[in-house]
Scaffold this motif. Structure first.
Motif, PDB file in Angstrom:
ATOM      1  N   SER A  21      -6.158   9.084   9.293  1.00 43.21           N
ATOM      2  CA  SER A  21      -7.367   9.578   8.624  1.00 43.21           C
ATOM      3  C   SER A  21      -7.488  11.088   8.753  1.00 43.21           C
ATOM      4  N   ALA A  24      -4.909  12.634   6.400  1.00 43.32           N
ATOM      5  CA  ALA A  24      -5.239  12.445   4.988  1.00 43.32           C
ATOM      6  C   ALA A  24      -6.419  13.299   4.548  1.00 43.32           C
ATOM      7  N   VAL A  25      -7.478  13.336   5.351  1.00 43.65           N
ATOM      8  CA  VAL A  25      -8.640  14.158   4.993  1.00 43.65           C
ATOM      9  C   VAL A  25      -8.251  15.638   5.014  1.00 43.65           C
ATOM     10  N   CYS A  28      -6.487  16.327   1.797  1.00 44.04           N
ATOM     11  CA  CYS A  28      -7.414  16.305   0.655  1.00 44.04           C
ATOM     12  C   CYS A  28      -8.282  17.566   0.622  1.00 44.04           C
ATOM     13  N   THR A 187     -11.268   1.036   8.005  1.00 47.32           N
ATOM     14  CA  THR A 187      -9.872   1.242   7.632  1.00 47.32           C
ATOM     15  C   THR A 187      -9.121  -0.087   7.622  1.00 47.32           C
ATOM     16  N   ILE A 216     -11.141   2.276   3.386  1.00 49.70           N
ATOM     17  CA  ILE A 216      -9.722   2.580   3.266  1.00 49.70           C
ATOM     18  C   ILE A 216      -8.946   1.266   3.225  1.00 49.70           C
ATOM     19  N   ASP A 244      -8.194   6.537  -1.888  1.00 51.81           N
ATOM     20  CA  ASP A 244      -9.234   6.192  -0.917  1.00 51.81           C
ATOM     21  C   ASP A 244      -9.646   7.400  -0.088  1.00 51.81           C
ATOM     22  N   TYR A 245      -8.671   8.159   0.370  1.00 54.90           N
ATOM     23  CA  TYR A 245      -9.022   9.295   1.231  1.00 54.90           C
ATOM     24  C   TYR A 245      -9.619  10.457   0.456  1.00 54.90           C
ATOM     25  N   THR A 249     -13.147  11.983   1.409  1.00 55.15           N
ATOM     26  CA  THR A 249     -13.319  13.427   1.591  1.00 55.15           C
ATOM     27  C   THR A 249     -14.520  13.944   0.815  1.00 55.15           C
TER      28      THR A 249
END
Length: 261
Positions: A21, A24-25, A28, A187, A216, A244-245, A249
């Motif tokens: 996470s 990924a964030v 993004c 998640t 997620i 999803d991420y 975000t």
């Protein structure tokens, strides 16, 4: 200059998608044009590996070994394979962090080592994301004291839910108050496991936790990205990991606008 907004990813239970996470964030936010710094505070260094910085001479350990160490020497550009990722930097970790975090207890201002270091950054960042390992040591205490928002990934397992209560207790003890901003993120959501998820959702609802609207979904692509040592949103830019991420975000950005500083 505006102070960067600090987000920590935490859960007292491991294996909930915390590092995934954070990665990924971070990707993004960078994709959206925000200058972003991710900090690995897990001595296993999985986040560092996935961003191509798992074998550097200087790491976050150096700050806890010597609080006056020039933090700018441990800020590296994040990579996707051999390619640098625009707007994204990383402070990596390695196995020595666990030992030095304990040794740093000898310093008088030990609880502000990370905060003091970040204030010396030459580059301005809009966001600082911190990946916290599922244990408590001096480095984790340093991070929680300066965190503006705690993101708590929960993998829809009852043991992960228990980890929330444990984490909250730790945060309250470290910050010495009950006032902190957080959000749970579900998640590894798999609609076919309805019985387990129904039970976990019931517990979350009864506890009154603040939960992100974005879920997620489970995807084999996360595992594939990890095996390839690549950030999942960049490994699968048109699949669930990115969709999803990116949604999460945007949701976090909306929450951040309302968060007190």
């Amino acid at each position: 200059m505006k102070k960067p907004f600090i987000i920590s990813f935490a859960n007292s239970k491991g294996g909930v998608g915390k590092t995934t996470s954070c990665i990924a964030v971070g990707c993004c936010l960078a994709k959206l044009g925000y200058e972003t710094l991710v900090i690995d505070l897990d001595h296993q260094g999985n986040l560092s590996d996935d961003f191509g910085r798992g074998d550097e001479d200087y790491t976050i350990t150096d700050i806890f070994e010597d609080p006056k160490f020039d933090i700018n020497k441990i800020v590296y550009s994040a990579r996707d394979g051999d390619k640098e990722i625009s707007n994204l930097s990383i402070i990596p970790a390695d196995i020595t962090l666990a030992v030095e975090a304990r040794s740093a207890e000898r310093f008088r201002h030990r609880l502000s080592i990370l905060d003091d270091g970040l204030k010396r950054l030459v580059t301005h960042f809009d966001f600082i994301l911190i990946d916290l390992r599922p244990a408590i040591d001096l480095s984790i205490e340093n991070a929680l004291l300066i965190t503006d928002l705690i993101v708590i990934p929960v993998d829809m397992d009852r043991r992960a839910v228990k980890g929330i209560d444990d984490l909250f207790q730790v945060v309250k003890e470290i910050r010495r108050n009950d006032d902190f901003v957080y959000t749970l993120v579900k998640t590894k959501v798999n609609k076919s496991h309805s019985k387990m998820q129904k039970s976990t959702n019931k517990h979350i609802q009864e506890a009154g936790y603040q939960v992100a609207s974005t879920e997620i979904r489970v995807s084999e692509l996360y595992k594939q990205a990890t095996e390839q040592r690549r950030p999942s949103p960049l490994y699968a830019p048109h699949e669930r990991p990115y969709e999803d991420y990116l949604s999460l975000t945007h949701e976090l950005l909306a929450k951040i606008k309302e968060a007190p500083r």
